[in-house]
Write an enzyme that holds these catalytic residues in place. Sequence first.
Site, PDB file in Angstrom:
ATOM      1  N   LYS A  30      -5.148  -6.116   4.079  1.00  0.00           N
ATOM      2  CA  LYS A  30      -6.310  -4.968   3.862  1.00  0.00           C
ATOM      3  C   LYS A  30      -7.201  -5.318   3.029  1.00  0.00           C
ATOM      4  O   LYS A  30      -6.813  -5.676   1.756  1.00  0.00           O
ATOM      5  CB  LYS A  30      -5.386  -3.712   3.575  1.00  0.00           C
ATOM      6  CG  LYS A  30      -6.159  -2.538   3.239  1.00  0.00           C
ATOM      7  CD  LYS A  30      -5.487  -1.290   2.968  1.00  0.00           C
ATOM      8  CE  LYS A  30      -6.138  -0.044   2.553  1.00  0.00           C
ATOM      9  NZ  LYS A  30      -5.186   0.750   2.302  1.00  0.00           N
ATOM     10  N   CYS A  52      -6.480   3.639  -3.434  1.00  0.00           N
ATOM     11  CA  CYS A  52      -6.425   1.999  -3.159  1.00  0.00           C
ATOM     12  C   CYS A  52      -7.714   1.388  -3.672  1.00  0.00           C
ATOM     13  O   CYS A  52      -7.373   0.373  -4.270  1.00  0.00           O
ATOM     14  CB  CYS A  52      -6.845   2.281  -1.226  1.00  0.00           C
ATOM     15  SG  CYS A  52      -5.329   3.091  -0.622  1.00  0.00           S
ATOM     16  N   ASP A 103      -0.105  -0.661  -4.956  1.00  0.00           N
ATOM     17  CA  ASP A 103      -1.643  -0.312  -5.293  1.00  0.00           C
ATOM     18  C   ASP A 103      -1.624   0.959  -5.825  1.00  0.00           C
ATOM     19  O   ASP A 103      -2.598   1.412  -6.662  1.00  0.00           O
ATOM     20  CB  ASP A 103      -2.576  -0.576  -4.276  1.00  0.00           C
ATOM     21  CG  ASP A 103      -2.482   0.419  -3.221  1.00  0.00           C
ATOM     22  OD1 ASP A 103      -1.402   0.948  -3.181  1.00  0.00           O
ATOM     23  OD2 ASP A 103      -3.258   0.900  -2.057  1.00  0.00           O
ATOM     24  N   ASN A 104      -0.875   2.048  -5.616  1.00  0.00           N
ATOM     25  CA  ASN A 104      -0.801   3.258  -5.943  1.00  0.00           C
ATOM     26  C   ASN A 104       0.529   3.871  -5.972  1.00  0.00           C
ATOM     27  O   ASN A 104       1.311   3.491  -5.305  1.00  0.00           O
ATOM     28  CB  ASN A 104      -1.946   4.185  -5.766  1.00  0.00           C
ATOM     29  CG  ASN A 104      -2.128   3.938  -4.224  1.00  0.00           C
ATOM     30  OD1 ASN A 104      -2.937   3.497  -3.758  1.00  0.00           O
ATOM     31  ND2 ASN A 104      -1.157   4.521  -3.314  1.00  0.00           N
ATOM     32  N   HIS A 128       1.294   2.352   4.207  1.00  0.00           N
ATOM     33  CA  HIS A 128       0.254   3.357   4.355  1.00  0.00           C
ATOM     34  C   HIS A 128       0.392   4.174   5.785  1.00  0.00           C
ATOM     35  O   HIS A 128       0.738   3.503   6.678  1.00  0.00           O
ATOM     36  CB  HIS A 128      -1.176   2.868   4.106  1.00  0.00           C
ATOM     37  CG  HIS A 128      -2.210   3.878   4.035  1.00  0.00           C
ATOM     38  ND1 HIS A 128      -2.785   4.509   4.998  1.00  0.00           N
ATOM     39  CD2 HIS A 128      -3.304   3.864   2.828  1.00  0.00           C
ATOM     40  CE1 HIS A 128      -3.794   5.294   4.354  1.00  0.00           C
ATOM     41  NE2 HIS A 128      -3.944   5.055   3.111  1.00  0.00           N
ATOM     42  N   HIS A 175     -10.603  -3.157   2.004  1.00  0.00           N
ATOM     43  CA  HIS A 175     -10.949  -1.810   1.407  1.00  0.00           C
ATOM     44  C   HIS A 175     -11.689  -1.875   0.238  1.00  0.00           C
ATOM     45  O   HIS A 175     -11.588  -1.066  -0.740  1.00  0.00           O
ATOM     46  CB  HIS A 175      -9.725  -1.018   1.123  1.00  0.00           C
ATOM     47  CG  HIS A 175      -9.893   0.663   1.364  1.00  0.00           C
ATOM     48  ND1 HIS A 175      -8.879   1.598   1.150  1.00  0.00           N
ATOM     49  CD2 HIS A 175     -11.114   1.104   1.703  1.00  0.00           C
ATOM     50  CE1 HIS A 175      -9.651   2.721   1.081  1.00  0.00           C
ATOM     51  NE2 HIS A 175     -10.568   2.588   1.451  1.00  0.00           N
ATOM     52  N   LYS A 222       0.310  10.332  -5.300  1.00  0.00           N
ATOM     53  CA  LYS A 222      -0.813   9.495  -4.720  1.00  0.00           C
ATOM     54  C   LYS A 222      -1.950  10.449  -5.109  1.00  0.00           C
ATOM     55  O   LYS A 222      -2.123  11.588  -4.529  1.00  0.00           O
ATOM     56  CB  LYS A 222      -0.776   8.992  -3.657  1.00  0.00           C
ATOM     57  CG  LYS A 222      -2.001   8.215  -3.050  1.00  0.00           C
ATOM     58  CD  LYS A 222      -2.105   7.667  -1.695  1.00  0.00           C
ATOM     59  CE  LYS A 222      -3.112   6.939  -1.370  1.00  0.00           C
ATOM     60  NZ  LYS A 222      -3.195   6.446   0.257  1.00  0.00           N
ATOM     61  N   ASP A 273       0.819  -1.165   0.158  1.00  0.00           N
ATOM     62  CA  ASP A 273       0.045   0.041  -0.064  1.00  0.00           C
ATOM     63  C   ASP A 273       0.844   1.200  -0.045  1.00  0.00           C
ATOM     64  O   ASP A 273       1.741   1.501   0.908  1.00  0.00           O
ATOM     65  CB  ASP A 273      -1.045  -0.046   1.369  1.00  0.00           C
ATOM     66  CG  ASP A 273      -2.067   0.842   1.140  1.00  0.00           C
ATOM     67  OD1 ASP A 273      -2.133   1.658   0.268  1.00  0.00           O
ATOM     68  OD2 ASP A 273      -3.072   0.633   1.827  1.00  0.00           O
ATOM     69  N   ASP A 274       0.727   2.179  -1.026  1.00  0.00           N
ATOM     70  CA  ASP A 274       1.350   3.491  -1.277  1.00  0.00           C
ATOM     71  C   ASP A 274       2.792   3.268  -1.408  1.00  0.00           C
ATOM     72  O   ASP A 274       3.502   4.346  -1.026  1.00  0.00           O
ATOM     73  CB  ASP A 274       1.183   4.054   0.170  1.00  0.00           C
ATOM     74  CG  ASP A 274      -0.394   4.713   0.199  1.00  0.00           C
ATOM     75  OD1 ASP A 274      -1.284   4.280  -0.673  1.00  0.00           O
ATOM     76  OD2 ASP A 274      -0.681   5.368   1.036  1.00  0.00           O
TER      77      ASP A 274
END
Length: 681
Positions: free
Chosen positions: A149, A95, A300-301, A242, A151, A318, A57-58
């Site tokens: 996660k 996300c 994811d990003n 994240h 989401h 992001k 994540d991130d």
Amino acid sequence: MRAVAATTLVLTLCLVRPDLNDGDVSNDVSEDDFGNDKAAVTKGRRKQPHIIFILIDDQGFNDIGYHNPNIKTPTLDKLAAEGVKLENYYVQPICTPSRSQLLTGRYQIHTGLQHSIIRPSQPSCLPAHMDTLPQRLQQAGYATHMVGKWHLGFYTKACLPTRKGFDSFFGSLTGSVDYYSYGSCDGPGVCGYDLHANESVAWGHQGKYSTTLFTQRARKILQSHDPSQRPIFLLLSLQAVHTPLQPPKSYIYPYRDMADVARRRFAAMVSTVDEAVRNVTYALRKAGFYRDSVIVYSTDNGAQPFTGGSNWPLRGRKGTYWEGGVRGVAFVHSPLLRRRRRVSKALVHITDWFPTLLSLAGGNVSQSQGLDGFDVWGAISEGRESPRHEILHNIDPLHKAPEPAQTWDVLENNSLIEKPKKKRKKKKLLKQRPKQKSAFKLAKSSNKLNTYLKAHPNRLHASRPKARRTAVPEHNLSWAPTKVRSQLKSKRSSSLANADSPLPAGETPVWDTSVQAAIRVGDWKLLTGDPGHGEWVPPQVLPTLLGRWWNLERAFPSLQHGRGSEVAKSVWLFNISADPYERLDLSQQRPDVVRRLLARLAYYNRTAVPVYFPPDDPRAHPDWHGGAWVPWMDQDRDQDKVYKKVHQEKKKSKGKKNKCRLCKLKAFFLKLNTGIISSRI
């Protein structure tokens, strides 16, 4: 003698005909049936490899060791070096859209998730009628497990991972969770516990670091699974890196020389991810999975520089559609790769994992209708050309740049003119929703449009539709006045004769460039509307953050006014192959390319379903559910009926003035909440 001769004859037959050996057909499989791979003979396991998908994540482009030696990721660097690095790989800028595209293989314009993320209190999740990657892998004989996660919504139990194809789930349902207490907030005072095991709340894990806890659970799953019985699909979706930035102190020390505190903590969290991957890889080897496994690593990003991440030298961050927001870090590591230890420049998108992994698992991809992904295993494993040549990053009709904006129209010689857009009264978001059909069904356009597209499948536009509103988001397209069309009719014919996407005679398409949209076709990338802040240098020198985490996931206005100019810039064009850092805008020099890419946006827009972005439901508050985030609707309901009822109640209250003060108060707060969401506050 006769008995001996008979015995000899039987033994000879058994040697010549292995299929007579008590039903043991394993010896009947020749090496030619599986190419030169001898290991594949054993129960055909090589045809169904174990798939380990690690989603981070991130993590930004500059947040891994093989892009930035200041980041210490020896395990990731080694796995990537021995596998295939994907250096032309794209995800979504936030996300929820990325995760939805991974599991469904469809663009978000086809799932109704075009706008923002799914907030914890929103009654929204993946479309019920769409199949998911784990569901299809289950049908192919896989054991499917998810750790980490989610989401992707949880307002009913039908939205939970265990109802979307996973045999087991252990992790969090919301988007941002404390790494030790597992508390998650959706605004001031709206906080609750978020750690779940399957469909129950997993109490009693406070104080354990989430990355370590999730890694331990993944290792336990691998150790308890028998690889000789069934192949396994494990989605390890770590919440790291994240926010909140909460690395264990021991991981911070190697980065003590970094002056910026946020960057130091962020780098330490990347190191925790590296150790987690090392432990999972060790468990694969120990349990006997490794030889027949495919490990996919993906972010994811892009990173958020305000919280220590870095996408350098890419532009943006992001939440934006610049390369820094959508170009992801990814690699594939597997003994099954035919060409390893290389860098792949093949164009790959996160939607491609659905058909790629399903095909690799022996599933029938054609059974999943409406996929936007491609099978790119040949490009990854063998270095072939990617079947993908374009990517629709998104079309978000709810995210529009402030007035004034631009509309672009085609003139002779492929030149473009810019016309100020007429000001229109904005309809309130609450009034628009009840008019939309279900976001979980593909929207149908007008009968005239459908008839024309069937007769002319290669054309992108139909003749002018009726003025009435349809389920297709027509507000992304406006139409030139009759007077303008008649003036341009003769001039336009020559310029459109050689167009890649021919237009019906008598129509001039105009794209509303205030709408946030982005598309990549070949080497060209087009952005319209507000793509978000486009800085290159990470603003990590700021003494404090600029807002809460949900504000940081929204794009800030990026209007670029020239001196004396009253028109905001809303169109950008870049040659990504020649200019990967997006420093040279070619929209004025290459209007012909702009026109073609606008036509592609219009084409995709015709297939889009309405945006589904409902207001928060107060029934989701954790205080009503024992202090935890859990599904708050007991059974599946048609969401449109719910909001239609709200709309009808509002109409009734208008007819009975000064008789229901409570109704007025409820309507006021519903309107206020809707306005806050639509303004991205």
